[in-house]
Structures are given as structure tokens and as C-alpha cells.
Design a protein around this motif. Structure first.
Motif, short mmCIF file in Angstrom:
data_model
loop_
_atom_site.label_atom_id
_atom_site.label_comp_id
_atom_site.label_asym_id
_atom_site.label_seq_id
_atom_site.Cartn_x
_atom_site.Cartn_y
_atom_site.Cartn_z
N ILE A 20 27.99 -53.13 64.22
CA ILE A 20 27.60 -52.00 63.92
C ILE A 20 28.51 -50.80 64.20
N ASN A 21 28.60 -49.46 63.44
CA ASN A 21 29.32 -48.65 63.45
C ASN A 21 29.00 -47.67 64.83
N SER A 22 29.89 -46.63 65.04
CA SER A 22 29.62 -45.50 66.24
C SER A 22 28.47 -44.88 65.92
N ASP A 23 28.12 -44.55 64.78
CA ASP A 23 26.60 -43.65 64.53
C ASP A 23 25.54 -44.60 64.74
N GLN A 24 25.67 -45.81 64.30
CA GLN A 24 24.36 -46.54 64.70
C GLN A 24 24.26 -47.00 66.19
N VAL A 113 38.09 -57.74 69.87
CA VAL A 113 38.57 -58.76 69.27
C VAL A 113 38.45 -58.83 67.71
N GLU A 114 37.05 -58.62 67.12
CA GLU A 114 37.03 -58.80 65.74
C GLU A 114 36.21 -57.65 65.26
N PHE A 115 35.36 -57.07 66.31
CA PHE A 115 34.32 -55.89 65.77
C PHE A 115 34.49 -54.87 67.10
N ASP A 116 34.43 -53.89 66.68
CA ASP A 116 34.32 -52.75 67.72
C ASP A 116 32.70 -52.53 68.56
N LYS A 183 10.23 -66.80 76.27
CA LYS A 183 10.30 -66.81 77.79
C LYS A 183 11.25 -65.45 78.43
N SER A 184 12.12 -65.14 77.41
CA SER A 184 12.71 -63.64 77.83
C SER A 184 13.43 -63.35 76.54
N SER A 185 13.70 -62.06 76.50
CA SER A 185 14.30 -61.38 75.43
C SER A 185 15.21 -60.22 75.89
N ASP A 186 16.46 -60.18 75.08
CA ASP A 186 17.09 -59.03 75.50
C ASP A 186 18.01 -58.60 74.31
N VAL A 187 18.29 -57.34 74.34
CA VAL A 187 19.16 -56.54 73.29
C VAL A 187 20.27 -55.84 74.07
N ILE A 188 21.51 -56.00 73.49
CA ILE A 188 22.70 -55.80 74.18
C ILE A 188 23.61 -54.85 73.07
N ILE A 189 24.38 -53.98 73.33
CA ILE A 189 25.22 -53.46 72.56
C ILE A 189 26.42 -53.37 73.37
N TYR A 190 27.44 -54.22 72.80
CA TYR A 190 28.84 -54.35 73.25
C TYR A 190 29.74 -53.63 72.36
N SER A 191 30.24 -52.66 73.12
CA SER A 191 31.45 -51.80 72.66
C SER A 191 32.76 -51.62 73.24
N ASP A 192 33.84 -51.48 72.14
CA ASP A 192 35.00 -51.28 72.67
C ASP A 192 35.41 -50.05 73.56
#
Length: 192
Positions: A20-24, A113-116, A183-192
């Protein structure tokens, strides 16, 4: 030749990742604030409806059995749906013993590494996992199978799964999925 099904029970790793991009990233953080959510998992479907409109998870989109040696069970059933054998993942030989150069899929979800920016959604499900179909002259034995592991590497964790199941050296494809409970659900954003 006789038809057999291999039913897998245990835990399922249902994982998706999208660049995803910074705007997203900002759009997702605004959604979190608008909904008053403490965690992104609380607005998972809103994020998907807003950011992943085309269902294009361009980095990964998989649903595979977890690599849990003693919690992953393989049940062999004959054409009459009668159980004829059963064994744990820990009893199956690693496919590298037959093909030393074989490697499972490795997904690296480390920003920069490959995506920001990476949107990562992961669900852990328990119960039925999946089904494989095979043909064999004799009742399949644990020694007929081999497995290859895969993994997802994140900045804060690593997830291991069964990448491939082999029967007498032939790679099997999942033919269907079994019922399970999330049993579990997670959403994470990894950003540089």
C-alpha cells in the motif's frame, strides 16, 4: 487403483498481504480513528472494502495448514469414507530428505526490503483444514508422504505453514477446504 482422501485437521493459517502507499496508510489510520477502534482487526472488513477493493493481495494470499508438528493430524479415508489410517505431521518425513534442493515459499514482509508499506491480515482457524485426493494400489502409509514447510517473515514474528504435501514424491494439490472456527484475527501495517 483405489481412491483415497487425506483430510487434514488442526490449525489453518489464512494470511494475506498487500503493498500500500502512504495515502492508503493514512486512509486506514483515519478509518481507525473514525470508528474509535483500538486495533485494526476491529475494522478489518472496512479496511478491505476501502483499500483492497479489487481483492488484489499482491504480496501473498494463502490458506494453508500451520506447521504444528503434534497438532496437525492427517486422516486417510477410503472411497466409502471409512478411516483407514491416521498420523501426525511429526511422523511425516521432510521432503528435503528426498529432494535436498527443494525449498518452500518464503514471504518477507519487512518494510523497506521490497515494499515500503505492507498491509498484513492474518486469521488463525482451528478444526478442519483441507482435503487432498490421491489414488493408490494399497492403503497409504505415513512413509508414503513427505512435507515441505514455508514461512512468512515479519518484523515482529514468523509464521510457519505446510507449503506442500507429497505422496510418493508427487506434489499434491488441495482439492477442498474443511469447516473450521476462527480463533484469532489480526491486521497490521508494516511501514518503513
Amino acid at each position: 487403483m483405489n481412491n483415497y482422501t487425506i483430510e487434514v485437521y488442526g490449525w489453518t493459517l489464512d494470511a494475506k498481504a498487500k503493498s500500500i502507499n502512504s495515502d492508503q496508510v493514512e486512509e486506514i489510520n483515519n478509518l481507525k480513528n473514525d470508528f474509535g477502534a483500538d486495533h485494526l482487526s476491529e475494522i478489518k472488513f472496512d479496511i478491505e472494502d476501502t483499500v483492497v477493493l479489487d481483492d488484489n493481495w499482491d504480496i501473498l494470499n494463502l490458506s494453508q495448514p500451520f506447521w504444528y508438528l503434534d497438532k496437525t493430524i492427517f486422516v486417510v479415508k477410503d472411497s466409502k469414507n471409512i478411516e483407514v489410517n491416521r498420523f501426525d505431521l511429526s511422523n511425516i518425513i521432510h521432503h528435503n530428505d528426498f529432494e535436498p534442493s527443494a525449498v518452500g515459499k518464503l514471504y518477507i514482509l519487512i518494510p523497506g526490503v521490497e515494499f515500503d508499506n505492507i498491509l498484513f491480515s492474518i486469521d488463525e482457524l482451528k478444526g478442519g483444514v483441507c482435503v487432498y485426493q490421491i489414488q493408490s494400489e494399497e492403503i497409504p502409509q505415513v512413509s508414503d508422504f513427505s512435507v515441505l514447510d514455508g514461512s512468512i517473515e515479519c518484523p515482529d514474528s514468523e509464521w510457519e505453514f505446510i507449503d506442500s504435501l507429497y505422496f510418493k514424491g508427487d506434489k499434491l494439490e488441495i482439492s477442498s477446504y474443511l469447516d473450521s472456527d476462527c480463533k484469532s484475527s489480526d491486521v497490521i501495517i508494516y511501514s518503513d
